[in-house]
Scaffold this motif. Structure first.
Motif, PDB file in Angstrom:
ATOM      1  N   ILE A 117       0.935  -1.166  -0.163  1.00 57.77           N
ATOM      2  CA  ILE A 117      -0.046   0.237   0.046  1.00 57.77           C
ATOM      3  C   ILE A 117       1.080   1.291   0.010  1.00 57.77           C
ATOM      4  O   ILE A 117       1.990   1.021   0.261  1.00 57.77           O
ATOM      5  CB  ILE A 117      -0.994   0.079   1.456  1.00 57.77           C
ATOM      6  CG1 ILE A 117      -0.208   0.052   2.564  1.00 57.77           C
ATOM      7  CG2 ILE A 117      -1.933  -0.999   1.177  1.00 57.77           C
ATOM      8  CD1 ILE A 117       0.236   1.296   3.278  1.00 57.77           C
ATOM      9  N   ARG A 118       0.420   2.451  -0.305  1.00 63.04           N
ATOM     10  CA  ARG A 118       1.027   3.636  -0.203  1.00 63.04           C
ATOM     11  C   ARG A 118       0.041   4.635   0.573  1.00 63.04           C
ATOM     12  O   ARG A 118      -1.184   4.757   0.358  1.00 63.04           O
ATOM     13  CB  ARG A 118       1.091   4.031  -1.845  1.00 63.04           C
ATOM     14  CG  ARG A 118       2.103   5.524  -1.838  1.00 63.04           C
ATOM     15  CD  ARG A 118       2.035   5.883  -3.433  1.00 63.04           C
ATOM     16  NE  ARG A 118       3.013   4.785  -4.161  1.00 63.04           N
ATOM     17  CZ  ARG A 118       3.984   4.699  -4.255  1.00 63.04           C
ATOM     18  NH1 ARG A 118       5.008   5.312  -3.411  1.00 63.04           N
ATOM     19  NH2 ARG A 118       4.656   3.538  -5.016  1.00 63.04           N
ATOM     20  N   ILE A 119       0.660   5.329   1.427  1.00 70.13           N
ATOM     21  CA  ILE A 119      -0.164   6.247   2.024  1.00 70.13           C
ATOM     22  C   ILE A 119       0.017   7.767   1.366  1.00 70.13           C
ATOM     23  O   ILE A 119       1.112   8.201   1.071  1.00 70.13           O
ATOM     24  CB  ILE A 119       0.465   6.500   3.491  1.00 70.13           C
ATOM     25  CG1 ILE A 119       0.102   5.199   4.147  1.00 70.13           C
ATOM     26  CG2 ILE A 119      -0.266   7.435   4.234  1.00 70.13           C
ATOM     27  CD1 ILE A 119       0.782   4.978   5.699  1.00 70.13           C
ATOM     28  N   LEU A 120      -1.294   8.287   1.236  1.00 74.32           N
ATOM     29  CA  LEU A 120      -1.036   9.594   0.558  1.00 74.32           C
ATOM     30  C   LEU A 120      -1.676  10.831   1.373  1.00 74.32           C
ATOM     31  O   LEU A 120      -2.706  10.431   2.132  1.00 74.32           O
ATOM     32  CB  LEU A 120      -2.150   9.418  -0.837  1.00 74.32           C
ATOM     33  CG  LEU A 120      -1.349   8.505  -1.791  1.00 74.32           C
ATOM     34  CD1 LEU A 120      -2.521   8.299  -3.044  1.00 74.32           C
ATOM     35  CD2 LEU A 120      -0.274   8.926  -2.351  1.00 74.32           C
ATOM     36  N   PRO A 121      -1.300  12.147   1.116  1.00 73.93           N
ATOM     37  CA  PRO A 121      -0.270  12.510   0.134  1.00 73.93           C
ATOM     38  C   PRO A 121       1.100  12.341   0.360  1.00 73.93           C
ATOM     39  O   PRO A 121       2.038  12.872  -0.547  1.00 73.93           O
ATOM     40  CB  PRO A 121      -0.735  13.998   0.130  1.00 73.93           C
ATOM     41  CG  PRO A 121      -0.991  14.358   1.550  1.00 73.93           C
ATOM     42  CD  PRO A 121      -1.477  13.117   2.032  1.00 73.93           C
ATOM     43  N   SER A 122       1.635  11.541   1.531  1.00 75.77           N
ATOM     44  CA  SER A 122       3.086  11.674   1.829  1.00 75.77           C
ATOM     45  C   SER A 122       3.698  10.727   0.771  1.00 75.77           C
ATOM     46  O   SER A 122       4.880  10.922   0.518  1.00 75.77           O
ATOM     47  CB  SER A 122       3.075  11.329   3.161  1.00 75.77           C
ATOM     48  OG  SER A 122       2.793   9.758   3.374  1.00 75.77           O
ATOM     49  N   GLY A 123       3.097   9.665   0.180  1.00 79.32           N
ATOM     50  CA  GLY A 123       3.701   8.828  -0.534  1.00 79.32           C
ATOM     51  C   GLY A 123       4.459   7.627  -0.011  1.00 79.32           C
ATOM     52  O   GLY A 123       4.992   6.901  -0.624  1.00 79.32           O
ATOM     53  N   ARG A 124       4.646   7.576   1.381  1.00 73.01           N
ATOM     54  CA  ARG A 124       5.025   6.462   2.113  1.00 73.01           C
ATOM     55  C   ARG A 124       4.402   4.960   1.841  1.00 73.01           C
ATOM     56  O   ARG A 124       3.146   4.998   1.707  1.00 73.01           O
ATOM     57  CB  ARG A 124       5.066   6.812   3.519  1.00 73.01           C
ATOM     58  CG  ARG A 124       5.954   7.769   4.153  1.00 73.01           C
ATOM     59  CD  ARG A 124       5.828   8.154   5.649  1.00 73.01           C
ATOM     60  NE  ARG A 124       6.684   9.198   5.882  1.00 73.01           N
ATOM     61  CZ  ARG A 124       5.902  10.526   6.197  1.00 73.01           C
ATOM     62  NH1 ARG A 124       4.844  10.794   5.640  1.00 73.01           N
ATOM     63  NH2 ARG A 124       7.057  11.711   6.401  1.00 73.01           N
ATOM     64  N   THR A 125       5.168   4.180   1.960  1.00 73.27           N
ATOM     65  CA  THR A 125       4.820   2.801   1.393  1.00 73.27           C
ATOM     66  C   THR A 125       4.881   1.707   2.560  1.00 73.27           C
ATOM     67  O   THR A 125       5.777   1.900   3.605  1.00 73.27           O
ATOM     68  CB  THR A 125       5.345   2.237   0.387  1.00 73.27           C
ATOM     69  OG1 THR A 125       6.940   2.084   0.531  1.00 73.27           O
ATOM     70  CG2 THR A 125       5.329   3.174  -0.875  1.00 73.27           C
ATOM     71  N   SER A 126       4.187   0.701   2.498  1.00 74.98           N
ATOM     72  CA  SER A 126       4.239  -0.350   3.683  1.00 74.98           C
ATOM     73  C   SER A 126       3.403  -1.632   3.109  1.00 74.98           C
ATOM     74  O   SER A 126       2.868  -1.533   2.022  1.00 74.98           O
ATOM     75  CB  SER A 126       3.737   0.085   4.947  1.00 74.98           C
ATOM     76  OG  SER A 126       3.696  -0.994   5.866  1.00 74.98           O
ATOM     77  N   THR A 127       2.913  -2.631   3.839  1.00 76.58           N
ATOM     78  CA  THR A 127       2.157  -3.626   3.539  1.00 76.58           C
ATOM     79  C   THR A 127       1.296  -3.809   4.683  1.00 76.58           C
ATOM     80  O   THR A 127       1.415  -3.618   5.698  1.00 76.58           O
ATOM     81  CB  THR A 127       2.981  -4.794   3.405  1.00 76.58           C
ATOM     82  OG1 THR A 127       3.672  -5.164   4.602  1.00 76.58           O
ATOM     83  CG2 THR A 127       4.016  -4.838   2.290  1.00 76.58           C
ATOM     84  N   VAL A 128       0.048  -4.322   4.149  1.00 73.48           N
ATOM     85  CA  VAL A 128      -1.021  -4.801   5.345  1.00 73.48           C
ATOM     86  C   VAL A 128      -0.726  -5.810   6.103  1.00 73.48           C
ATOM     87  O   VAL A 128      -0.401  -6.949   5.540  1.00 73.48           O
ATOM     88  CB  VAL A 128      -2.455  -4.875   4.364  1.00 73.48           C
ATOM     89  CG1 VAL A 128      -3.635  -5.201   5.487  1.00 73.48           C
ATOM     90  CG2 VAL A 128      -2.840  -3.645   3.573  1.00 73.48           C
ATOM     91  N   SER A 129      -0.712  -5.919   7.438  1.00 67.22           N
ATOM     92  CA  SER A 129      -0.504  -6.943   8.160  1.00 67.22           C
ATOM     93  C   SER A 129      -1.986  -7.718   8.458  1.00 67.22           C
ATOM     94  O   SER A 129      -1.963  -8.780   8.520  1.00 67.22           O
ATOM     95  CB  SER A 129       0.024  -6.607   9.514  1.00 67.22           C
ATOM     96  OG  SER A 129       1.290  -6.168   9.343  1.00 67.22           O
ATOM     97  N   ARG A 130      -2.753  -6.957   9.062  1.00 67.84           N
ATOM     98  CA  ARG A 130      -4.111  -7.474   9.300  1.00 67.84           C
ATOM     99  C   ARG A 130      -5.193  -6.534   8.922  1.00 67.84           C
ATOM    100  O   ARG A 130      -5.185  -5.188   8.722  1.00 67.84           O
ATOM    101  CB  ARG A 130      -4.241  -7.651  11.001  1.00 67.84           C
ATOM    102  CG  ARG A 130      -3.138  -8.676  11.498  1.00 67.84           C
ATOM    103  CD  ARG A 130      -3.461  -8.636  13.191  1.00 67.84           C
ATOM    104  NE  ARG A 130      -4.638  -8.549  13.616  1.00 67.84           N
ATOM    105  CZ  ARG A 130      -4.760  -8.303  14.940  1.00 67.84           C
ATOM    106  NH1 ARG A 130      -3.948  -7.754  15.876  1.00 67.84           N
ATOM    107  NH2 ARG A 130      -5.999  -8.700  15.267  1.00 67.84           N
TER     108      ARG A 130
END
Length: 637
Positions: free
Chosen positions: A281-294
């Motif tokens: 996933i990507r968080i907007l508007p910052s553009g930071r990325t991660s993955t969904v855990s739960r």
């Protein structure tokens, strides 16, 4: 004993029947629809009939309805079904609907939520509210009156908001002797208009909400009509509920869920697409990325969730994410911009003020936004694009919208949840408009902040002072410029670096193209605020002397600066005293009608509610006021 056992068996069978019925009812599909059209077209009566024919009225309600119908004098003492819906006393007295009334009913095949919206032109804003969540619109037309302006306006708004299932219900056919000729003429007129605004398909049907013709089943009074009944169509119309699931995943964050130190999740309603643990996933508007855990819910974790579900997502990384951000699929995230073209429906009695800052709420994100002069307004009768300087109540127009920061969005045509917004007046907190983003302006993507090596802190340190903006406000003739000039002389004598922006001086150059209308005054202050901000970035102490009559614009300038750098100085002089001074002779000209929009005479002044400094010029001399201002400003460094 055998009798008791038989009773238990009967109770068990009844219980199973009830459970089966509830389970069947729970799994029915839901259709949200709206009834709209001109005033007195019979919308409330139609909904009352739908509730009656679907057996959703209890016996005590029916008895009360019959009594009310006799009391208000319904023709022939028959039931007035509109009274089921018109719950407000004002509605019953006037015989019209002035609020949005939501009603639930169900048939064997489907559940329904219907919004009965007002037909009167001044309550068009309520119609927009009801239509915003609807899957289908029932456009009612009084068979005696045909297609009216409000019929066109509601049809255009329904189409603009994205409703693609339309029923044209030609009502009160009993009052035109069920004439096929009348029906065909209305359908032909509406077809011509529908083609102009882009409504490709609609289902016309002749009905009588009062008599029940073609509501629950075919009517003997219209043998020439072989189409569906209204309830039959509502039960079977195909609503594309899977469209949102097919879009890329996006969820506006409504709440950061932190019940304890061991759990941090992000809660919201999924706007589009599906998500499952392990998705990038990507968080907007910052553009930071991660993955969904739960994917967490009240009833336990899910393996997958989709559009329309409220969930809490936990992420694999400790990333910065807060209310208003959008969590989206990493590969196809929404766009981010701070300038847009949008279609706006104005919903307030006070007209739009171009350049004024309003709150713009899109999803769970609220930002400050300014609306530029409309490119054009739309005539709902002819669909012509008309020149417009502003938008008034019920006007629909296209304008550019600038926000104070980038926001995640999608064009409204692609995603209603990420493309629809409301506008809120900052002073009254009233919702004044609703809008649909068409697209981001290209310059919002091409213009970027240029990184510089010398920061505003470095500029201030070089001058050995803290930047300030001293904003003098008050009536013409209050003494703003006199006091501001004295303050700058004292600062200069102390070796401080300052600059005075005076209202009259600025209008000779930067703002010479602006007049004194309300809109021009707003733009005047916006420009001065931007210049003052640049000067404080250079480390200066900036003084401005402007009437700046509106609180909203003074607050707009305050929001441009870091906390603690904006000082509102209210030079408080009664109107009678300022007019008696009249150094420039402006009050005399205003009283004679030679100057229009003069503050204090025919244009309002909104005094500050909590200024940092207040100067009472009836009891304090300009010299003493200047001394106090300098002592206050420098005492906080």
């Amino acid at each position: 004993m055998a009798t008791q056992e038989s009773s238990y068996k009967v109770d068990a069978l009844i219980s199973k029947d009830i459970e089966a019925y509830l389970d069947q009812h729970q799994n029915k599909s839901l259709l949200r629809f709206i009834t709209c059209g001109s005033v007195d077209d019979g919308k409330s009566t139609l909904i009352g009939r739908l509730l009656y024919d679907s057996k959703m009225i209890f016996e005590d309600q029916l008895a009360a309805l019959e009594a009310d119908s006799k009391r208000v004098g319904t023709q022939g003492q028959e039931i007035d079904f509109a009274l089921l819906v018109d719950g407000l006393a004002a509605e019953r007295e006037q015989g019209i609907t002035i609020d949005v009334a939501y009603r639930f009913f169900a048939t064997e095949k489907r559940k329904f939520i219907v919004a009965d919206t007002p037909g009167h032109e001044q309550y068009t804003r309520n119609m927009v509210t009801g239509a915003s969540t609807a899957d289908l619109a029932v456009i009612l037309i009084d068979a005696r009156k045909g297609v009216l302006t409000q019929t066109r306006r509601h049809s255009y708004l329904a189409h603009l908001i994205g409703i693609r299932n339309v029923v044209l219900a030609v009502n009160k056919m009993d009052l035109v002797d069920y004439s096929q000729e009348v029906f065909d003429k209305i359908v032909a007129d509406y077809t011509e208009f529908a083609n102009e605004i882009g409504i490709k398909n609609f289902v016309p049907m002749p009905i009588s909400g009062f008599k029940g013709d073609n509501i629950a089943g075919p009517s003997e009074n219209t043998p020439w009509y072989d189409g569906p009944s209204l309830i039959g169509h509502l039960e079977t119309v195909d609503v594309d509920l899977d469209a949102a699931l097919a879009e890329p995943f996006a969820m506006p964050v409504q709440w950061v869920n932190r019940p304890n130190l061991d759990f941090r999740g992000f809660s919201g309603l999924i706007a589009s697409g599906t998500v499952k643990p392990g998705d990038a996933i990507r968080i907007l508007p910052s553009g930071r990325t991660s993955t969904v855990s739960r994917i967490v819910t009240m009833t336990g974790d899910l393996d997958q969730a989709g559009a329309g579900q409220s969930v809490t997502l936990t992420l694999a990384d400790e990333v910065d994410c807060s209310r208003g951000d959008v969590i989206a699929t990493a590969d196809h995230p929404p766009q981010v911009a701070d300038q847009f073209q949008a279609t706006i429906v104005w919903m307030d009695d006070e007209a739009l003020l171009p350049g004024r800052a309003y709150w713009m709420k899109l999803g769970s994100r609220t930002v400050s936004a300014t609306i530029q002069h409309p490119k054009y307004a739309i005539d709902v009768n002819t669909m012509a694009e008309l020149s417009a300087k502003t938008l008034s109540l019920n006007d629909i127009g296209v304008a550019e919208v600038y926000t104070d920061r980038g926001i995640a969005f999608e064009p409204y045509g692609d995603n209603h949840a990420l493309g629809g917004f409301i506008l809120i007046d900052k002073a009254t907190n009233h919702t004044v408009g609703a809008g649909m983003i068409d697209y981001a302006l290209r310059r919002s993507q091409n213009v970027h902040w240029q990184a510089v090596d010398i920061s505003r802190e470095a500029h201030a340190a070089q001058k050995n002072q803290r930047p300030r903006l001293l904003w003098f406000t008050g009536l013409s003739g209050s003494g703003k410029s006199t006091i501001a000039n004295l303050v700058e002389k004292k600062l200069h004598a102390m070796g401080k670096h300052s600059f005075l922006l005076d209202g009259d001086n600025v209008r000779h150059g930067l703002n010479k193209d602006l007049g004194f209308t309300e809109a021009d005054r707003i733009e005047n202050i916006r420009r001065v605020g931007e210049v003052a901000k640049l000067m404080t970035d250079a480390g200066l102490i900036v003084l401005t002397a402007f009437i700046s009559p509106f609180r909203a614009e003074r607050e707009m300038v305050r929001s441009m600066l870091p906390d603690g750098e904006f000082f509102e100085i209210f030079v408080d002089t009664p109107l009678a005293v300022a007019e008696e001074r009249d150094v420039k002779g402006l009050y005399k000209k205003a009283r004679a009608g030679q100057i229009a929009n003069f503050t204090g005479i025919d244009s309002p002044y909104e005094p500050p509610e909590s200024p940092e400094i207040r100067i009472d010029t009836t009891s304090e001399t300009p010299e003493a006021a200047a001394e106090r201002i300098v002592a206050t400003i420098l005492g906080q460094e």
